[in-house]
Write a protein that holds these residues in place. Sequence first.
Motif, PDB file in Angstrom:
ATOM      1  N   SER A 281       0.736  -1.245  -0.138  1.00 48.11           N
ATOM      2  CA  SER A 281       0.124   0.035  -0.230  1.00 48.11           C
ATOM      3  C   SER A 281       0.786   1.324  -0.107  1.00 48.11           C
ATOM      4  O   SER A 281       1.872   1.330   0.998  1.00 48.11           O
ATOM      5  CB  SER A 281      -0.845   0.064   1.409  1.00 48.11           C
ATOM      6  OG  SER A 281      -1.734  -1.157   1.295  1.00 48.11           O
ATOM      7  N   ASN A 282       0.568   1.997  -1.082  1.00 46.04           N
ATOM      8  CA  ASN A 282       1.156   3.468  -1.013  1.00 46.04           C
ATOM      9  C   ASN A 282       2.886   3.370  -1.292  1.00 46.04           C
ATOM     10  O   ASN A 282       3.577   4.099  -1.124  1.00 46.04           O
ATOM     11  CB  ASN A 282       1.128   4.172   0.169  1.00 46.04           C
ATOM     12  CG  ASN A 282      -0.428   4.743   0.220  1.00 46.04           C
ATOM     13  OD1 ASN A 282      -0.619   5.267  -0.740  1.00 46.04           O
ATOM     14  ND2 ASN A 282      -1.038   4.367   1.345  1.00 46.04           N
ATOM     15  N   GLN A 283       3.340   2.036  -1.748  1.00 47.93           N
ATOM     16  CA  GLN A 283       4.478   2.038  -2.070  1.00 47.93           C
ATOM     17  C   GLN A 283       4.794   0.811  -3.318  1.00 47.93           C
ATOM     18  O   GLN A 283       3.706   0.037  -3.601  1.00 47.93           O
ATOM     19  CB  GLN A 283       5.480   1.736  -1.009  1.00 47.93           C
ATOM     20  CG  GLN A 283       5.293   0.276  -0.331  1.00 47.93           C
ATOM     21  CD  GLN A 283       6.361  -0.023   0.826  1.00 47.93           C
ATOM     22  OE1 GLN A 283       7.389   0.651   0.835  1.00 47.93           O
ATOM     23  NE2 GLN A 283       5.959  -0.485   1.942  1.00 47.93           N
ATOM     24  N   GLY A 284       5.775   0.666  -3.835  1.00 47.47           N
ATOM     25  CA  GLY A 284       5.886  -0.267  -4.952  1.00 47.47           C
ATOM     26  C   GLY A 284       5.142   0.053  -6.182  1.00 47.47           C
ATOM     27  O   GLY A 284       4.775   1.246  -6.189  1.00 47.47           O
ATOM     28  N   ALA A 285       5.223  -0.629  -7.261  1.00 50.35           N
ATOM     29  CA  ALA A 285       4.757  -0.483  -8.472  1.00 50.35           C
ATOM     30  C   ALA A 285       4.209  -1.469  -9.313  1.00 50.35           C
ATOM     31  O   ALA A 285       4.583  -2.808  -8.784  1.00 50.35           O
ATOM     32  CB  ALA A 285       5.994   0.230  -9.313  1.00 50.35           C
ATOM     33  N   VAL A 286       3.465  -1.388 -10.276  1.00 52.22           N
ATOM     34  CA  VAL A 286       3.071  -2.422 -11.136  1.00 52.22           C
ATOM     35  C   VAL A 286       3.593  -2.105 -12.703  1.00 52.22           C
ATOM     36  O   VAL A 286       4.097  -0.898 -12.864  1.00 52.22           O
ATOM     37  CB  VAL A 286       1.740  -2.442 -11.289  1.00 52.22           C
ATOM     38  CG1 VAL A 286       1.344  -3.003  -9.891  1.00 52.22           C
ATOM     39  CG2 VAL A 286       0.961  -1.247 -12.057  1.00 52.22           C
ATOM     40  N   TYR A 287       3.627  -2.808 -13.740  1.00 54.49           N
ATOM     41  CA  TYR A 287       4.009  -2.856 -14.991  1.00 54.49           C
ATOM     42  C   TYR A 287       2.972  -2.879 -16.023  1.00 54.49           C
ATOM     43  O   TYR A 287       2.037  -4.069 -16.044  1.00 54.49           O
ATOM     44  CB  TYR A 287       5.003  -3.751 -15.392  1.00 54.49           C
ATOM     45  CG  TYR A 287       5.755  -3.639 -16.636  1.00 54.49           C
ATOM     46  CD1 TYR A 287       6.652  -2.834 -16.573  1.00 54.49           C
ATOM     47  CD2 TYR A 287       5.304  -4.141 -17.906  1.00 54.49           C
ATOM     48  CE1 TYR A 287       7.433  -2.595 -18.131  1.00 54.49           C
ATOM     49  CE2 TYR A 287       5.966  -4.123 -19.030  1.00 54.49           C
ATOM     50  CZ  TYR A 287       7.088  -3.308 -19.150  1.00 54.49           C
ATOM     51  OH  TYR A 287       7.800  -2.868 -20.245  1.00 54.49           O
ATOM     52  N   ILE A 288       2.696  -1.652 -16.513  1.00 47.08           N
ATOM     53  CA  ILE A 288       1.555  -1.671 -17.634  1.00 47.08           C
ATOM     54  C   ILE A 288       2.049  -0.993 -18.859  1.00 47.08           C
ATOM     55  O   ILE A 288       2.565  -0.028 -18.570  1.00 47.08           O
ATOM     56  CB  ILE A 288       0.154  -0.935 -16.995  1.00 47.08           C
ATOM     57  CG1 ILE A 288      -0.136  -1.358 -15.759  1.00 47.08           C
ATOM     58  CG2 ILE A 288      -0.970  -1.185 -17.969  1.00 47.08           C
ATOM     59  CD1 ILE A 288      -1.224  -0.442 -15.112  1.00 47.08           C
ATOM     60  N   ARG A 289       1.666  -1.672 -19.798  1.00 41.81           N
ATOM     61  CA  ARG A 289       2.096  -0.834 -21.247  1.00 41.81           C
ATOM     62  C   ARG A 289       3.527  -0.381 -21.173  1.00 41.81           C
ATOM     63  O   ARG A 289       3.704   0.744 -21.758  1.00 41.81           O
ATOM     64  CB  ARG A 289       1.053   0.102 -21.627  1.00 41.81           C
ATOM     65  CG  ARG A 289      -0.373  -0.260 -21.879  1.00 41.81           C
ATOM     66  CD  ARG A 289      -1.061   0.768 -22.733  1.00 41.81           C
ATOM     67  NE  ARG A 289      -2.420   0.385 -23.335  1.00 41.81           N
ATOM     68  CZ  ARG A 289      -3.176   0.826 -24.435  1.00 41.81           C
ATOM     69  NH1 ARG A 289      -2.477   1.924 -24.883  1.00 41.81           N
ATOM     70  NH2 ARG A 289      -4.125   0.313 -24.592  1.00 41.81           N
ATOM     71  N   GLY A 290       4.463  -1.253 -20.910  1.00 41.61           N
ATOM     72  CA  GLY A 290       5.749  -0.796 -20.973  1.00 41.61           C
ATOM     73  C   GLY A 290       6.405   0.152 -19.953  1.00 41.61           C
ATOM     74  O   GLY A 290       7.458   0.652 -20.293  1.00 41.61           O
TER      75      GLY A 290
END
Length: 355
Positions: A281-290
Amino acid sequence: MSRPAIAQINLDHLRHNYRLLNQRVGQSEIMAVVKANAYGHDQSLVGPILLEEGCRSFGVTDATEGSELRAIIGKHNSTEITLLSGVFDAEDAGLCLDCRLTPAITELNQIELLTKAGFNGDIWLKFDSGMNRLGAADPATLFSLVSDAGLHVHGFMSHLACADEPEHPMNLAQAKNFFETCNLISPDTPKSLLNSAGLISLQDYAFDVVRPGIALYGAEPVPDQPFGLKPVMSLTGEVMQIREVQAGASVSYGATFISEKTMKVAVVSMGYADGIPRPLSNQGAVYIRGEKHPIIGRVCMDYTMVDISNSEVQPGDSVEFWGEHISTNEVAAEIGTISYTLFTGVGERVRRQAV
């Protein structure tokens, strides 16, 4: 169609990792550790591929996992399935007999359970070499009792406490303790000590059998000394909805995220019930469309919110939480955990899909 929460299992990457490990271990045999449903990757997908690659030794936790794996890979071959936690009761001992399982023994009562069940096959003798976890305290006595009971000691095994820290002095101390103890009891009996990280920190102590687990699935066991492994699991969800959030508005439970400006937010079809750690929550990231996009607000049971401002992200787009573009080690470092907990935490409602 089921909800879009999918763990894509790349079987070619699994093959790559197994072959890479095989090259590294030289003459040692690989016992592929597939406990906890192949670290969450689905042993029904993983087991047959490793069998095709020539693996003839597998490690699981207990007799239930062992019997399930035996049903997958077949009873009528020379494959050994080792129960790393041994047997717990008479039912387990019966499964060892019926499914041709090889338990790791640490206590006298396990010998009694096996002999009462009529089991007279191979066992591993597991003893403590310094980790102070599971292992026989007096392996010499247990070795004699096993022999008296008519069981055959297939090998000695122990486990390293600090293998993921290659320079830690406990590694060499444990290896020497293990080697000396084995030689005092039965010098010619096969030995097994190294896990995935141990193949980096103590390669000279590979002995007869090595037991890689996490490396099979593509997470580097010592991130700053990479093997060249490829990720087997890509955990993916889907953008369900895109919302415009005004400046000053909050996102998700507890209003822990307040927008400083007007922004676009994607609602993604996975949450902590699927294995997305709530500490993201409120940190980290995901990968979408490059591109990577930050997680905002609290991760919910079924949903995760992502900042997609200034992007072309659309509903229906695939969202990677970890896999090809974001490693599990990277995610784990964000929240102070390890890749093992991420893999094994992937929920049952997430579909495992071979790719």
